[in-house]
Design a protein around this motif. Structure first.
Motif, PDB file in Angstrom:
ATOM      1  N   ILE A   1      -4.818  10.105 -15.638  1.00 23.62           N
ATOM      2  CA  ILE A   1      -3.875   9.162 -15.041  1.00 23.62           C
ATOM      3  C   ILE A   1      -4.401   7.754 -15.298  1.00 23.62           C
ATOM      4  CG2 ILE A   1      -2.824   8.356 -12.895  1.00 23.62           C
ATOM      5  CD1 ILE A   1      -3.266  11.186 -11.798  1.00 23.62           C
TER       6      ILE A   1
ATOM      7  N   TYR B   1       0.831  -1.204   0.000  1.00 29.20           N
ATOM      8  CA  TYR B   1       0.000   0.000   0.000  1.00 29.20           C
ATOM      9  C   TYR B   1       0.868   1.258   0.000  1.00 29.20           C
ATOM     10  CZ  TYR B   1      -2.964   3.708   1.787  1.00 29.20           C
ATOM     11  OH  TYR B   1      -3.597   4.900   1.959  1.00 29.20           O
TER      12      TYR B   1
ATOM     13  N   ARG C   1       1.164   6.591  -6.943  1.00 24.80           N
ATOM     14  CA  ARG C   1      -0.056   7.329  -7.280  1.00 24.80           C
ATOM     15  C   ARG C   1       0.114   8.815  -6.969  1.00 24.80           C
ATOM     16  NH1 ARG C   1      -4.713   6.713 -10.316  1.00 24.80           N
ATOM     17  NH2 ARG C   1      -6.138   8.288  -9.600  1.00 24.80           N
TER      18      ARG C   1
ATOM     19  N   MET D   1       3.120   4.213 -13.712  1.00 19.37           N
ATOM     20  CA  MET D   1       1.786   4.718 -14.038  1.00 19.37           C
ATOM     21  C   MET D   1       1.976   5.710 -15.176  1.00 19.37           C
ATOM     22  SD  MET D   1      -0.339   5.416 -10.562  1.00 19.37           S
ATOM     23  CE  MET D   1      -1.974   5.056 -11.138  1.00 19.37           C
TER      24      MET D   1
ATOM     25  N   ALA E   1       2.200  10.396  -9.728  1.00 22.32           N
ATOM     26  CA  ALA E   1       1.414  10.562 -10.957  1.00 22.32           C
ATOM     27  C   ALA E   1       0.438  11.727 -10.818  1.00 22.32           C
ATOM     28  CB  ALA E   1       0.664   9.275 -11.289  1.00 22.32           C
ATOM     29  N   GLU E   2      -0.190  11.858  -9.653  1.00 20.81           N
ATOM     30  CA  GLU E   2      -1.113  12.974  -9.438  1.00 20.81           C
ATOM     31  C   GLU E   2      -0.376  14.308  -9.424  1.00 20.81           C
ATOM     32  OE1 GLU E   2      -3.297  11.979  -5.895  1.00 20.81           O
ATOM     33  OE2 GLU E   2      -4.576  10.555  -6.969  1.00 20.81           O
TER      34      GLU E   2
ATOM     35  N   ASN F   1       8.177   4.454  -9.889  1.00 25.63           N
ATOM     36  CA  ASN F   1       8.630   4.412  -8.507  1.00 25.63           C
ATOM     37  C   ASN F   1       9.970   3.677  -8.507  1.00 25.63           C
ATOM     38  OD1 ASN F   1       9.102   4.021  -5.786  1.00 25.63           O
ATOM     39  ND2 ASN F   1       7.002   3.429  -5.326  1.00 25.63           N
TER      40      ASN F   1
ATOM     41  N   ARG G   1       7.530  -0.069 -10.369  1.00 27.97           N
ATOM     42  CA  ARG G   1       6.154   0.054 -10.863  1.00 27.97           C
ATOM     43  C   ARG G   1       5.985   1.378 -11.587  1.00 27.97           C
ATOM     44  NH1 ARG G   1       2.248  -1.972  -5.959  1.00 27.97           N
ATOM     45  NH2 ARG G   1       3.417  -3.852  -5.452  1.00 27.97           N
TER      46      ARG G   1
ATOM     47  N   THR H   1       2.410   1.716  -3.527  1.00 32.16           N
ATOM     48  CA  THR H   1       1.387   2.110  -4.488  1.00 32.16           C
ATOM     49  C   THR H   1       0.958   3.562  -4.248  1.00 32.16           C
ATOM     50  OG1 THR H   1       0.618  -0.155  -4.643  1.00 32.16           O
ATOM     51  CG2 THR H   1      -0.903   1.536  -5.389  1.00 32.16           C
ATOM     52  N   SER H   2       0.862   3.950  -3.003  1.00 30.03           N
ATOM     53  CA  SER H   2       0.477   5.327  -2.678  1.00 30.03           C
ATOM     54  C   SER H   2       1.534   6.325  -3.129  1.00 30.03           C
ATOM     55  CB  SER H   2       0.239   5.473  -1.180  1.00 30.03           C
ATOM     56  OG  SER H   2      -0.858   4.718  -0.781  1.00 30.03           O
TER      57      SER H   2
ATOM     58  N   PRO I   1      -3.137   3.251 -15.609  1.00 27.47           N
ATOM     59  CA  PRO I   1      -2.195   2.237 -15.092  1.00 27.47           C
ATOM     60  C   PRO I   1      -0.908   2.150 -15.855  1.00 27.47           C
ATOM     61  CG  PRO I   1      -4.157   1.216 -16.050  1.00 27.47           C
ATOM     62  CD  PRO I   1      -4.327   2.682 -16.132  1.00 27.47           C
TER      63      PRO I   1
END
Length: 160
Positions: free
Chosen positions: A158, A44, A51, A146, A54-55, A139, A144, A47-48, A160
């Motif tokens: 955004i 988590y 994300r 995005m 990307a944001e 990352n 990983r 992934t956070s 995957p």
């Protein structure tokens, strides 16, 4: 199993407290649950972080688009892998500096994410992009990725 103890408020003996065995079993169950959930928690976090990067990249692109509309000019967004920069008029034009940039106009992306793109996106005074572009946010801790896509209409999304 609770043991008998003296109750000072009322006459006589009452049962209360926990035995050492009950406490050890409770702590062991909590330990097993924590050990089983640790990998999910780490996943988590990774992934956070991705994300969030990307944001942040999408926010930088949307800000450049809004600046192009506001100033009635074109804005080009360039990057060098870990930092992003906006240029006025052309990709070689004046570097835009403002909130969130350092003195040279660079915006350093959080969480040590990296950004790669085959081409720079240029937003026109109408908010459209001269060509579609895709930025790949990576990352570095686990590899990983995005994608942050810009359509010719200027829409930033955004995926995957």
């Amino acid at each position: 199993m609770a043991r008998k103890c003296w109750n000072s408020g009322r006459p006589g003996w009452t049962e209360g407290g926990f035995t050492a065995t009950e406490l050890v079993v409770t702590v062991a169950v909590i330990g097993v649950i924590m050990a089983a959930s640790a990998p999910f928690f780490l996943s988590y976090l990774r992934t956070s972080a991705l994300r969030g990067g990307a944001e942040e990249m999408a926010t930088v692109l949307n800000r450049a688009r809004q600046l192009a509309i506001r100033d009635n000019t074109s804005m080009c967004v360039t990057n060098d892998g870990t930092r992003v920069q906006s240029h006025v008029a052309t990709c070689g034009g004046t570097i835009w500096t403002g909130t969130g940039t350092d003195s040279t106009g660079f915006i350093r992306l959080a969480n040590s994410v990296t950004v790669a793109s085959a081409q720079n996106v240029v937003f026109t005074y109408m908010g459209t992009a001269t060509a579609a572009a895709t930025y790949t946010v990576t990352n570095p801790r686990d590899g990983r990725t995005m994608s942050v896509a810009v359509t010719p209409a200027g829409r930033v999304s955004i995926g995957p």
